[in-house]
Design a protein around this motif. Structure first.
Motif, short mmCIF file in Angstrom:
data_model
loop_
_atom_site.label_atom_id
_atom_site.label_comp_id
_atom_site.label_asym_id
_atom_site.label_seq_id
_atom_site.Cartn_x
_atom_site.Cartn_y
_atom_site.Cartn_z
N CYS A 5 0.85 -1.19 0.00
CA CYS A 5 0.00 0.00 0.00
C CYS A 5 0.89 1.24 0.00
N PRO A 6 0.70 2.13 -0.94
CA PRO A 6 1.56 3.31 -1.02
C PRO A 6 1.23 4.41 0.00
N ASP A 7 0.13 4.28 0.70
CA ASP A 7 -0.32 5.33 1.63
C ASP A 7 0.45 5.29 2.95
N VAL A 8 0.52 6.43 3.62
CA VAL A 8 1.04 6.50 4.98
C VAL A 8 0.17 5.58 5.84
N ALA A 9 0.78 4.77 6.68
CA ALA A 9 0.04 3.74 7.42
C ALA A 9 -1.14 4.28 8.21
N SER A 10 -0.97 5.38 8.95
CA SER A 10 -2.08 5.87 9.77
C SER A 10 -3.16 6.57 8.95
N LEU A 11 -2.94 6.73 7.65
CA LEU A 11 -3.95 7.31 6.76
C LEU A 11 -4.53 6.25 5.83
N SER A 12 -4.22 5.00 6.08
CA SER A 12 -4.59 3.92 5.18
C SER A 12 -5.64 2.99 5.77
N PHE A 31 -4.57 5.69 17.62
CA PHE A 31 -4.11 7.06 17.55
C PHE A 31 -3.36 7.25 16.24
N SER A 32 -3.57 8.37 15.59
CA SER A 32 -2.85 8.65 14.35
C SER A 32 -1.39 8.96 14.67
N ASP A 33 -0.57 8.97 13.63
CA ASP A 33 0.76 9.55 13.77
C ASP A 33 0.59 11.04 13.97
N ASP A 34 1.65 11.74 14.27
CA ASP A 34 1.62 13.20 14.33
C ASP A 34 1.39 13.71 12.91
N LEU A 35 0.21 14.24 12.66
CA LEU A 35 -0.16 14.65 11.30
C LEU A 35 0.53 15.94 10.87
N SER A 36 1.29 16.55 11.76
CA SER A 36 2.05 17.73 11.35
C SER A 36 3.47 17.36 10.90
N MET A 37 3.81 16.09 10.93
CA MET A 37 5.15 15.66 10.51
C MET A 37 5.30 15.82 8.99
N ALA A 38 6.51 16.10 8.57
CA ALA A 38 6.79 16.31 7.15
C ALA A 38 6.48 15.07 6.32
N GLY A 39 6.65 13.88 6.89
CA GLY A 39 6.40 12.65 6.15
C GLY A 39 4.96 12.49 5.71
N ALA A 40 4.04 13.14 6.38
CA ALA A 40 2.62 13.03 6.04
C ALA A 40 2.17 14.08 5.02
N GLU A 41 3.06 15.02 4.67
CA GLU A 41 2.70 16.10 3.76
C GLU A 41 2.27 15.61 2.38
N ILE A 42 2.68 14.41 1.99
CA ILE A 42 2.28 13.88 0.69
C ILE A 42 0.77 13.66 0.59
N ALA A 43 0.09 13.67 1.75
CA ALA A 43 -1.35 13.43 1.78
C ALA A 43 -2.16 14.73 1.84
N LEU A 47 -5.68 19.46 7.52
CA LEU A 47 -7.11 19.13 7.51
C LEU A 47 -7.35 17.89 6.64
N GLN A 48 -6.76 17.83 5.47
CA GLN A 48 -6.92 16.66 4.60
C GLN A 48 -6.36 15.41 5.27
N ARG A 49 -5.22 15.53 5.92
CA ARG A 49 -4.63 14.39 6.61
C ARG A 49 -5.52 13.92 7.74
N ALA A 53 -7.12 10.26 8.08
CA ALA A 53 -6.87 9.43 9.26
C ALA A 53 -8.18 8.95 9.88
N LEU A 54 -9.16 9.84 9.96
CA LEU A 54 -10.47 9.45 10.50
C LEU A 54 -11.14 8.43 9.58
N LYS A 55 -11.06 8.66 8.30
CA LYS A 55 -11.65 7.72 7.33
C LYS A 55 -10.94 6.36 7.40
N ALA A 56 -9.64 6.38 7.66
CA ALA A 56 -8.88 5.14 7.77
C ALA A 56 -9.25 4.35 9.02
#
Length: 129
Positions: A5-12, A31-43, A47-49, A53-56
């Protein structure tokens, strides 16, 4: 990982719902990862992250060290009606009555009971302080 899965784990949904909840049988709060981390910016933005994460299947969203992002999410995110998530989070709170009823008189035990009781009182939410 990315071949599954190409998605960030906590958003998948694949990782949170299928692997963690279904295959592994995890029934606790997620609990999600820290959604302010740079690694999650691809999503997208925070707000989108958060929405992803909630949808995941996350029950609690973490946005650390980014107060403007927290304020934006609180302002723009519609209320969530996730009863299962609320129940999982509520289950994390200790039931102090069980401990208070036990006949232990040791000072350490009484201190533990008081600490647990104090931890169950939610602190006031102060976004301006």
């Amino acid at each position: 990982y990315s071949s599954v899965c190409p998605d960030v784990a906590s958003l998948s949904p694949l990782w949170v719902q299928e692997v963690l909840r279904q295959k592994m049988g995890f029934r606790g709060a997620v609990f999600s990862d820290d959604l302010s981390m740079a690694g999650a910016e691809i999503a997208g933005d925070t707000l989108q992250r958060t929405q992803l994460a909630l949808k995941a299947g996350a029950d609690m969203i973490l946005i650390c060290n980014d107060r403007p992002a927290v304020e934006r999410v609180l302002e723009l995110l519609p209320p969530q009606d996730n009863l299962a998530g609320h129940a999982r989070l509520a289950a994390m709170r200790p039931v102090t009555e069980r401990y208070e009823a036990m006949p232990y008189g040791e000072t350490d035990w009484q201190h533990a009971v008081q600490t647990i009781a104090a931890a169950t009182v939610p602190p006031p939410l102060d976004l301006d302080g």
